[in-house]
Enzyme design. Sequence first.
Site, PDB file in Angstrom:
ATOM      1  N   ILE A  54       0.945  -1.199  -0.160  1.00  0.00           N
ATOM      2  CA  ILE A  54       0.061  -0.034   0.202  1.00  0.00           C
ATOM      3  C   ILE A  54       0.852   1.189   0.163  1.00  0.00           C
ATOM      4  O   ILE A  54       1.499   1.634   1.114  1.00  0.00           O
ATOM      5  CB  ILE A  54      -0.950   0.147   1.122  1.00  0.00           C
ATOM      6  CG1 ILE A  54      -1.592  -1.191   1.388  1.00  0.00           C
ATOM      7  CG2 ILE A  54      -1.851   1.206   1.286  1.00  0.00           C
ATOM      8  CD1 ILE A  54      -2.549  -1.299   2.628  1.00  0.00           C
ATOM      9  N   GLU A  55       0.950   1.923  -1.311  1.00  0.00           N
ATOM     10  CA  GLU A  55       2.051   3.101  -1.249  1.00  0.00           C
ATOM     11  C   GLU A  55       1.157   4.265  -0.821  1.00  0.00           C
ATOM     12  O   GLU A  55       0.093   4.342  -0.735  1.00  0.00           O
ATOM     13  CB  GLU A  55       2.369   3.128  -2.709  1.00  0.00           C
ATOM     14  CG  GLU A  55       3.291   1.787  -3.137  1.00  0.00           C
ATOM     15  CD  GLU A  55       3.946   1.689  -4.311  1.00  0.00           C
ATOM     16  OE1 GLU A  55       3.523   2.570  -5.320  1.00  0.00           O
ATOM     17  OE2 GLU A  55       4.811   0.763  -4.404  1.00  0.00           O
ATOM     18  N   CYS A  64       4.621  -2.410   3.023  1.00  0.00           N
ATOM     19  CA  CYS A  64       5.012  -3.542   2.058  1.00  0.00           C
ATOM     20  C   CYS A  64       3.830  -4.662   2.340  1.00  0.00           C
ATOM     21  O   CYS A  64       3.118  -4.646   3.276  1.00  0.00           O
ATOM     22  CB  CYS A  64       6.234  -4.424   2.520  1.00  0.00           C
ATOM     23  SG  CYS A  64       7.649  -3.423   2.199  1.00  0.00           S
ATOM     24  N   GLU A  66       3.936  -7.783   3.153  1.00  0.00           N
ATOM     25  CA  GLU A  66       4.288  -8.628   4.231  1.00  0.00           C
ATOM     26  C   GLU A  66       3.919  -8.218   5.372  1.00  0.00           C
ATOM     27  O   GLU A  66       3.204  -8.685   6.389  1.00  0.00           O
ATOM     28  CB  GLU A  66       5.766  -9.169   4.254  1.00  0.00           C
ATOM     29  CG  GLU A  66       6.580  -9.749   3.113  1.00  0.00           C
ATOM     30  CD  GLU A  66       6.810  -8.831   2.244  1.00  0.00           C
ATOM     31  OE1 GLU A  66       6.343  -7.796   1.812  1.00  0.00           O
ATOM     32  OE2 GLU A  66       8.003  -8.983   1.651  1.00  0.00           O
ATOM     33  N   CYS A  94      12.062  -7.230   1.960  1.00  0.00           N
ATOM     34  CA  CYS A  94      13.017  -6.248   2.243  1.00  0.00           C
ATOM     35  C   CYS A  94      13.533  -6.562   3.602  1.00  0.00           C
ATOM     36  O   CYS A  94      12.963  -7.165   4.581  1.00  0.00           O
ATOM     37  CB  CYS A  94      12.280  -4.831   2.045  1.00  0.00           C
ATOM     38  SG  CYS A  94      11.091  -4.350   3.546  1.00  0.00           S
ATOM     39  N   CYS A  97      10.983  -5.736   6.647  1.00  0.00           N
ATOM     40  CA  CYS A  97       9.925  -7.079   6.655  1.00  0.00           C
ATOM     41  C   CYS A  97      10.416  -8.077   7.378  1.00  0.00           C
ATOM     42  O   CYS A  97       9.957  -8.712   8.198  1.00  0.00           O
ATOM     43  CB  CYS A  97       9.274  -7.427   5.416  1.00  0.00           C
ATOM     44  SG  CYS A  97       8.145  -6.159   4.725  1.00  0.00           S
TER      45      CYS A  97
HETATM   46  N1  THU Z   1       7.611  -4.178  -1.772  1.00  0.00           N
HETATM   47  C1  THU Z   1       6.915  -5.029  -0.807  1.00  0.00           C
HETATM   48  O1  THU Z   1       5.650  -5.019  -0.700  1.00  0.00           O
HETATM   49  N2  THU Z   1       7.578  -6.200  -0.230  1.00  0.00           N
HETATM   50  C2  THU Z   1       8.723  -6.207  -0.155  1.00  0.00           C
HETATM   51  O2  THU Z   1       9.325  -7.456   0.050  1.00  0.00           O
HETATM   52  C3  THU Z   1       9.536  -5.600  -1.212  1.00  0.00           C
HETATM   53  C4  THU Z   1       8.843  -4.242  -1.637  1.00  0.00           C
HETATM   54  C5  THU Z   1       7.044  -3.205  -1.915  1.00  0.00           C
HETATM   55  C6  THU Z   1       7.256  -1.858  -1.418  1.00  0.00           C
HETATM   56  C7  THU Z   1       6.925  -0.824  -2.879  1.00  0.00           C
HETATM   57  O3  THU Z   1       5.496  -0.644  -2.567  1.00  0.00           O
HETATM   58  C8  THU Z   1       6.868  -1.537  -3.988  1.00  0.00           C
HETATM   59  O4  THU Z   1       7.250  -2.982  -3.586  1.00  0.00           O
HETATM   60  C9  THU Z   1       8.408  -1.182  -4.575  1.00  0.00           C
HETATM   61  O5  THU Z   1       9.367  -1.159  -3.736  1.00  0.00           O
END
Ligand code: THU
Length: 141
Positions: A54-55, A64, A66, A94, A97
């Site tokens: 969710i950005e 993220c 997760e 990442c 997470c």
């Molecule tokens: N992102 C995740 O949701 N999980 C990860 O493990 C790596 C990155 C998302 C964050 C952001 O919304 C997009 O991926 C690009 O970085």
Amino acid sequence: MAKKTGADKIAGKIPALVAAAKEARKKAYCPYSHYPVGAALIAGSGKVYTGCNIENASFGLSNCAERTAIFKAVSAGEREIKALCVAADSASPCGACRQVIVEFAKKDAVMVYADCRGGKLTYTTAGELLPLAFDPKDAGL
Ligand code: THU
């Protein structure tokens, strides 16, 4: 017979977990990165919780997939992650997470990376995700 590991006990549930993570990925809100991620976890109760990234226009506030799934599970009363799958073009949690995962996962909890480009599944464990992690249990916190 050898003692069953976390991986043995959960193995039969992995295909459905991968499907749930891929389904959750469809809900991603990612207008800035255009990089959808889905996650699904099996909690201590056996229930499956899903999440997507969710950005936010203030990029640092983005969450993220997760952590969305983990926070949903914990806020529903769960305290353990038995298995977690992340689905993305290049699926790998990442660093932030990973620290949140080790808070709730035993070292042998199953982690599955589902590559959405080729369909490859990569298996690892929570212990391998973050070697020598800052672990609240070890720290006596
Ligand atoms: N992102 C995740 O949701 N999980 C990860 O493990 C790596 C990155 C998302 C964050 C952001 O919304 C997009 O991926 C690009 O970085």
